[in-house]
Scaffold this active site. Structure first.
Site, PDB file in Angstrom:
ATOM      1  N   GLU A 258     -14.764   5.041   2.712  1.00 45.30           N
ATOM      2  CA  GLU A 258     -15.172   5.355   4.091  1.00 45.30           C
ATOM      3  C   GLU A 258     -15.103   4.113   4.982  1.00 45.30           C
ATOM      4  O   GLU A 258     -14.675   4.188   6.127  1.00 45.30           O
ATOM      5  CB  GLU A 258     -16.600   5.919   4.122  1.00 45.30           C
ATOM      6  CG  GLU A 258     -16.730   7.339   3.633  1.00 45.30           C
ATOM      7  CD  GLU A 258     -16.836   7.430   2.118  1.00 45.30           C
ATOM      8  OE1 GLU A 258     -16.760   6.373   1.439  1.00 45.30           O
ATOM      9  OE2 GLU A 258     -16.976   8.546   1.610  1.00 45.30           O
TER      10      GLU A 258
ATOM     11  N   GLN B 101     -36.016   7.116  20.393  1.00 43.65           N
ATOM     12  CA  GLN B 101     -35.779   5.949  21.249  1.00 43.65           C
ATOM     13  C   GLN B 101     -34.821   6.342  22.366  1.00 43.65           C
ATOM     14  O   GLN B 101     -34.015   7.263  22.214  1.00 43.65           O
ATOM     15  CB  GLN B 101     -35.177   4.813  20.443  1.00 43.65           C
ATOM     16  CG  GLN B 101     -36.075   4.314  19.329  1.00 43.65           C
ATOM     17  CD  GLN B 101     -35.594   2.970  18.795  1.00 43.65           C
ATOM     18  OE1 GLN B 101     -35.240   2.059  19.533  1.00 43.65           O
ATOM     19  NE2 GLN B 101     -35.574   2.861  17.478  1.00 43.65           N
TER      20      GLN B 101
ATOM     21  N   ASN C 145     -34.189   8.472  14.869  1.00 44.34           N
ATOM     22  CA  ASN C 145     -33.969   8.137  13.460  1.00 44.34           C
ATOM     23  C   ASN C 145     -35.148   8.717  12.722  1.00 44.34           C
ATOM     24  O   ASN C 145     -36.278   8.309  12.975  1.00 44.34           O
ATOM     25  CB  ASN C 145     -33.976   6.623  13.235  1.00 44.34           C
ATOM     26  CG  ASN C 145     -32.767   5.958  13.837  1.00 44.34           C
ATOM     27  OD1 ASN C 145     -31.683   6.538  13.866  1.00 44.34           O
ATOM     28  ND2 ASN C 145     -32.948   4.746  14.314  1.00 44.34           N
TER      29      ASN C 145
ATOM     30  N   CYS D  40     -49.641   5.093  17.280  1.00 40.87           N
ATOM     31  CA  CYS D  40     -50.743   6.061  17.401  1.00 40.87           C
ATOM     32  C   CYS D  40     -51.524   5.873  18.705  1.00 40.87           C
ATOM     33  O   CYS D  40     -51.591   4.764  19.242  1.00 40.87           O
ATOM     34  CB  CYS D  40     -51.709   5.881  16.226  1.00 40.87           C
ATOM     35  SG  CYS D  40     -51.134   6.661  14.720  1.00 40.87           S
TER      36      CYS D  40
ATOM     37  N   MET E 283     -21.789   6.024   2.793  1.00 44.48           N
ATOM     38  CA  MET E 283     -20.576   5.757   3.563  1.00 44.48           C
ATOM     39  C   MET E 283     -20.168   4.325   3.198  1.00 44.48           C
ATOM     40  O   MET E 283     -20.548   3.365   3.874  1.00 44.48           O
ATOM     41  CB  MET E 283     -20.847   5.888   5.057  1.00 44.48           C
ATOM     42  CG  MET E 283     -21.140   7.311   5.485  1.00 44.48           C
ATOM     43  SD  MET E 283     -19.731   8.418   5.229  1.00 44.48           S
ATOM     44  CE  MET E 283     -20.375   9.931   5.944  1.00 44.48           C
TER      45      MET E 283
ATOM     46  N   LYS F  41     -25.442  10.768   0.463  1.00 39.26           N
ATOM     47  CA  LYS F  41     -24.035  10.387   0.628  1.00 39.26           C
ATOM     48  C   LYS F  41     -24.011   8.928   1.085  1.00 39.26           C
ATOM     49  O   LYS F  41     -24.716   8.548   2.016  1.00 39.26           O
ATOM     50  CB  LYS F  41     -23.407  11.295   1.695  1.00 39.26           C
ATOM     51  CG  LYS F  41     -22.065  10.829   2.223  1.00 39.26           C
ATOM     52  CD  LYS F  41     -20.963  11.072   1.233  1.00 39.26           C
ATOM     53  CE  LYS F  41     -19.621  10.593   1.786  1.00 39.26           C
ATOM     54  NZ  LYS F  41     -18.585  10.506   0.754  1.00 39.26           N
TER      55      LYS F  41
ATOM     56  N   HIS G  50     -41.215  10.219  16.657  1.00 38.45           N
ATOM     57  CA  HIS G  50     -40.801   9.509  17.879  1.00 38.45           C
ATOM     58  C   HIS G  50     -39.285   9.422  17.965  1.00 38.45           C
ATOM     59  O   HIS G  50     -38.576   9.675  16.993  1.00 38.45           O
ATOM     60  CB  HIS G  50     -41.376   8.089  17.905  1.00 38.45           C
ATOM     61  CG  HIS G  50     -40.758   7.178  16.880  1.00 38.45           C
ATOM     62  ND1 HIS G  50     -41.100   7.214  15.550  1.00 38.45           N
ATOM     63  CD2 HIS G  50     -39.811   6.209  16.983  1.00 38.45           C
ATOM     64  CE1 HIS G  50     -40.396   6.319  14.888  1.00 38.45           C
ATOM     65  NE2 HIS G  50     -39.595   5.697  15.725  1.00 38.45           N
TER      66      HIS G  50
END
Ligand code: H2U
Length: 353
Positions: A321, A172, A157, A56, A317, A315, A170
């Protein structure tokens, strides 16, 4: 077997020409009941300002630095960087002639970019001008870091389900002295395709998908948003510019404006699908900064969201997978149809795009 093949009913495999990987598509499994893990709904009541949140404005970061009272985007060097410039290379003895214990150097830089001073906003809820400023900042950073690093990886993310450690909007930026594994595979595949077919793989792919329509989620004068034919994640999408563009900093004004529109449209549809702040990992891939002929490249963004059936069922993985082959249940065409059908007005507001 006398029944004719139907891709909406019958298991089959699809090839990803960008990576050389296959995905197993099992549409009949989308009908099975779910008794497995249900994730807790993500907490959406995020305070607009939290003095203890290190992203912040005016807050103190873990290393004691106080953030400025920023009013737009804000970029800083990650206080816990995975990559550093000042790291020695393994010496020549570290290269093993049996091919079993090979190492290579890894230098780089990691930055964090806040999209907005308010923690309770996302790109879907920010104004057009605010999102445009994010795109301009991405382009600026890409250009600046590209002078020094062969690969600049911008990624977001979003949501705790995708490992995001902080609710503040945000992304990266990890820049590296080497081509990361996926970038290297794509570089080779795009190059091979151009040599074999005398065409740019992604431009050709985008053109054909626009003709076919079934996997297109949104389209405007400069961009197409689609669920790739070879998508692995249930609602995976790709953004591809319609004209040949190598890198983010090559986008002209019209492309940046229409990228703002199509990104907000996609993110609004994502949020509306399960009426949640849709989690995902997204990233940009463009030509490496290596002063070589990169005409085989085409800039694109990939969104990999984990949700499958609802705001709480994702889902995984795992098993097959991890041990054998990527696998999906609903088809890319079904996913595109569901996303297309979502409103362009965000469920939490009266905001129309
Ligand atoms: P993620 O939510 O995607 O993990 O990104 C947050 C990043 O912010 C994370 O990489 C950095 C973390 O290292 N960070 C700082 O650099 N300083 C801080 O004071 C807190 C978080």
């Amino acid at each position: 077997m006398s029944i004719p093949f139907n891709p909406s009913d019958h298991a089959h495999r699809r090839f990803n020409p960008l990576t050389g990987d296959w995905v197993l598509v099992c549409p009949h499994r989308a009908k099975r009941p779910w008794n497995g893990q249900v994730e807790k709904p993500e907490v959406t009541a995020i305070p607009r300002f939290d003095p203890n949140n290190p992203l912040c404005p005016t807050a103190t970061r873990s290393n004691g630095i106080i953030n400025p009272d920023y009013t737009s985007t804000f970029v800083f060097d990650n206080d816990f960087p995975a990559l550093l410039d000042d790291v020695p290379n393994p010496d020549s003895l570290a290269a093993s002639d049996d091919g079993l214990f090979t190492m290579s150097g890894a230098q780089g830089n990691c930055k964090v970019m806040c999209f907005h001073p308010h923690s309770d906003l996302t790109l879907a809820l920010m104004s057009h001008d605010e999102v445009r400023r994010v795109i301009d900042k991405w382009a600026e950073l890409y250009e600046e870091l590209g002078k020094k690093y062969i690969w600049v990886q911008i990624f977001e993310n979003k949501g705790a389900m995708m490992g995001c450690s902080n609710p503040h909007p945000h992304c990266q930026i990890w820049s590296s002295s080497y081509l990361p594994a996926l970038a290297e595979v794509k570089d080779n595949k795009l190059n091979e395709y151009q040599k074999t077919y005398k065409k740019n793989l992604l431009l050709e792919y985008a053109r054909k998908e626009i003709e076919k329509k079934v996997r297109v989620v949104a389209l405007n004068d400069d961009w197409v948003c689609l669920v790739p034919f070879w998508a692995v994640w249930p609602y995976e999408t790709m953004l591809i510019p319609l004209k040949h563009t190598l890198r983010l900093n090559d986008l002209d004004n019209s492309q940046r404006e229409s990228l703002t529109d199509i990104m907000q449209k996609l993110l609004t549809k994502y949020d509306n699908l399960f009426e949640t702040f849709f989690p995902y990992s997204m990233g940009w891939h463009g030509a490496p900064n290596n002063n070589e002929d990169n005409s085989h490249w085409q800039l694109h963004a990939i969104y990999s969201p984990p949700l499958l059936r609802s705001a709480t069922v994702r889902k995984f993985m795992v098993g097959y997978e991890l041990m054998a082959n990527m696998q999906r249940d609903l088809t890319p065409e079904q996913a595109a149809e569901r996303l297309r059908a979502q409103s362009d007005v965000h469920y939490s507001s009266n905001k129309s795009l």
